[in-house]
Design a protein around this motif. Structure first.
Motif, PDB file in Angstrom:
ATOM      1  N   ASP A 142      14.536  -0.365   1.967  1.00 19.02           N
ATOM      2  CA  ASP A 142      15.064   0.250   3.179  1.00 19.02           C
ATOM      3  C   ASP A 142      14.867  -0.743   4.309  1.00 19.02           C
ATOM      4  OD1 ASP A 142      15.701   2.691   1.958  1.00 19.02           O
ATOM      5  OD2 ASP A 142      13.691   3.496   2.290  1.00 19.02           O
ATOM      6  N   LEU A 143      15.957  -1.172   4.933  1.00 18.29           N
ATOM      7  CA  LEU A 143      15.835  -2.076   6.061  1.00 18.29           C
ATOM      8  C   LEU A 143      15.034  -1.409   7.185  1.00 18.29           C
ATOM      9  CD1 LEU A 143      19.471  -3.530   6.191  1.00 18.29           C
ATOM     10  CD2 LEU A 143      17.384  -4.755   5.511  1.00 18.29           C
ATOM     11  N   THR A 192       0.846  -1.181   0.000  1.00 18.71           N
ATOM     12  CA  THR A 192       0.000   0.000   0.000  1.00 18.71           C
ATOM     13  C   THR A 192       0.881   1.230   0.000  1.00 18.71           C
ATOM     14  OG1 THR A 192      -0.093   0.028   2.410  1.00 18.71           O
ATOM     15  CG2 THR A 192      -1.835  -1.167   1.271  1.00 18.71           C
ATOM     16  N   SER A 193       0.293   2.371  -0.322  1.00 23.21           N
ATOM     17  CA  SER A 193       1.049   3.616  -0.357  1.00 23.21           C
ATOM     18  C   SER A 193       0.877   4.360   0.961  1.00 23.21           C
ATOM     19  CB  SER A 193       0.575   4.499  -1.511  1.00 23.21           C
ATOM     20  OG  SER A 193       0.838   3.877  -2.746  1.00 23.21           O
ATOM     21  N   VAL A 194       1.973   4.797   1.526  1.00 24.52           N
ATOM     22  CA  VAL A 194       1.957   5.542   2.775  1.00 24.52           C
ATOM     23  C   VAL A 194       2.780   6.803   2.577  1.00 24.52           C
ATOM     24  CG1 VAL A 194       2.585   5.537   5.206  1.00 24.52           C
ATOM     25  CG2 VAL A 194       1.714   3.454   4.159  1.00 24.52           C
ATOM     26  N   ASN A 217       9.826   0.238   3.059  1.00 28.20           N
ATOM     27  CA  ASN A 217       9.822   1.112   1.900  1.00 28.20           C
ATOM     28  C   ASN A 217      10.659   0.452   0.806  1.00 28.20           C
ATOM     29  OD1 ASN A 217       9.306   3.812   0.627  1.00 28.20           O
ATOM     30  ND2 ASN A 217      11.549   3.880   0.653  1.00 28.20           N
ATOM     31  N   VAL A 218      10.092   0.350  -0.386  1.00 32.40           N
ATOM     32  CA  VAL A 218      10.758  -0.345  -1.484  1.00 32.40           C
ATOM     33  C   VAL A 218      10.921   0.612  -2.665  1.00 32.40           C
ATOM     34  CG1 VAL A 218      10.687  -2.316  -3.055  1.00 32.40           C
ATOM     35  CG2 VAL A 218       9.741  -2.530  -0.744  1.00 32.40           C
ATOM     36  N   ARG A 267       7.268   2.434  -3.169  1.00 32.31           N
ATOM     37  CA  ARG A 267       6.022   1.882  -2.662  1.00 32.31           C
ATOM     38  C   ARG A 267       6.276   1.358  -1.254  1.00 32.31           C
ATOM     39  NH1 ARG A 267       7.767  -2.883  -5.227  1.00 32.31           N
ATOM     40  NH2 ARG A 267       7.265  -4.792  -4.068  1.00 32.31           N
ATOM     41  N   THR A 268       5.219   1.128  -0.533  1.00 36.66           N
ATOM     42  CA  THR A 268       5.326   0.640   0.831  1.00 36.66           C
ATOM     43  C   THR A 268       4.718  -0.749   0.925  1.00 36.66           C
ATOM     44  OG1 THR A 268       5.197   2.888   1.699  1.00 36.66           O
ATOM     45  CG2 THR A 268       4.778   1.101   3.242  1.00 36.66           C
TER      46      THR A 268
END
Length: 318
Positions: free
Chosen positions: A83-84, A11-13, A39-40, A29-30
């Motif tokens: 993002d880790l 989903t988008s955040v 976060n990707v 995208r999240t």
């Protein structure tokens, strides 16, 4: 390690502090999973049907660390960089687990949920240790493995790496934050650049501005120092693990064709570890860059991209 949790949905955040930089051709995208939000950063392949790749950053880094390399291989792979947990624009994990195993579990859960595996897995520093663990415990998820200055255990760490390790000591990070509270984001960024680059002058003015903007953004995050401290502690703890859970023992079990990249001017991961790594990862190939520091994919992206291409070409023929 297992990944038996129910997969979540993407989903988008909206960013929580300020906008994250997105390079041309990238999108964010999240991915929301139970107890974990990632976060990707996506760099779609130049054509459909390309094999997937996943890039994992190091301690204090983010998915932006791969923005120089990904466009150089987008005719070869469909790229994603995450993002880790606790870094970039990914919030802390609900579990508070910043160990190497915890980060590896996050990568595995993302791959299981997205269904993109097996991938060409690429990791730098902490991300290299995480990628090693993923490749060892879930070989079904890894097509090839590329490690840039992986944070694998050293018996005698070089002195330039000691300050980073000290962050893991309880109370040190808080003390350092107080001692440096008057430092500007630019001063901090220049310090990180001097530590991570073999030749800091290779950083362009635009690259430095982007890094300063990102540093300013991160310093506003309430969990910035906690994520740094706990992840550093996770690396130190991983160094002390023995037996089958030790990173070097897991490296021996990696089946995927492996590319190792080491920099001769690396102040965080000793160049002397390249020889041991080349002997440990079965059938691996080694790219030595005498003038590179800790982030060769940012300093010499074209050279790293060429070696990556050769790895994939050879692995596809075998």
């Amino acid at each position: 390690m297992s990944s038996t949790e129910l997969p979540g949905i993407a989903t988008s955040v909206a960013p929580r502090v300020s906008a994250v930089r997105i390079a041309d051709g990238e999108s964010l995208r999240t991915c929301v999973l139970p107890g974990l939000t990632l976060n990707v950063r996506s760099r779609p392949g130049a054509r459909t049907g390309l094999e997937p790749a996943l890039f994992v950053h190091g301690l204090g880094g983010s998915s932006q660390n791969w923005s120089a390399l990904m466009p150089l291989v987008d005719d070869l792979v469909d790229g994603e960089a995450l993002d880790l947990p606790g870094f970039g624009d990914s919030p802390p994990p609900d579990s508070g687990d910043y160990s190497v195993t915890g980060h590896a579990r996050a990568v595995i859960r993302h791959l299981d949920a997205s269904g993109r595996g097996p991938v060409h897995l690429v990791g730098n520093s902490l991300g290299g240790a995480v990628a090693t663990r993923v490749a060892a415990v879930r070989p079904d998820l890894v097509r090839t493995l590329t490690l840039v200055s992986p944070a694998l255990p050293e018996l005698r760490a070089q002195r330039t790496a000691w300050p980073t390790a000290l962050i893991a000591v309880p109370g040190v990070a808080g003390l350092f934050a107080k001692m440096t509270r008057d430092w500007t984001a630019e001063q901090r960024t220049l310090g990180v650049t001097a530590l991570c680059y073999g030749d800091p002058s290779r950083v362009s003015e635009e690259g430095l501005r982007n890094a300063v903007d990102e540093m300013e953004r991160r310093l506003q995050l309430p969990y910035f120092w906690d994520a740094m401290t706990r992840s550093a502690r996770g690396i130190v703890n991983a160094y002390t693990l023995g037996g089958q859970h030790g990173l070097w023992r897991q490296a021996e079990r990696v089946l995927a064709p492996t590319l190792l990249v080491y920099g001769g001017r690396d102040q965080l991961v000793s160049y002397r570890m390249a020889s041991r790594a080349a002997k440990t990862f079965r059938g691996s190939r080694l790219l030595s860059l005498p003038d590179a520091g800790h982030v060769a994919m940012m300093e010499y992206p074209e050279t790293v991209a060429t070696a990556f291409r050769e790895l994939l070409a050879d692995s596809s023929r075998s």
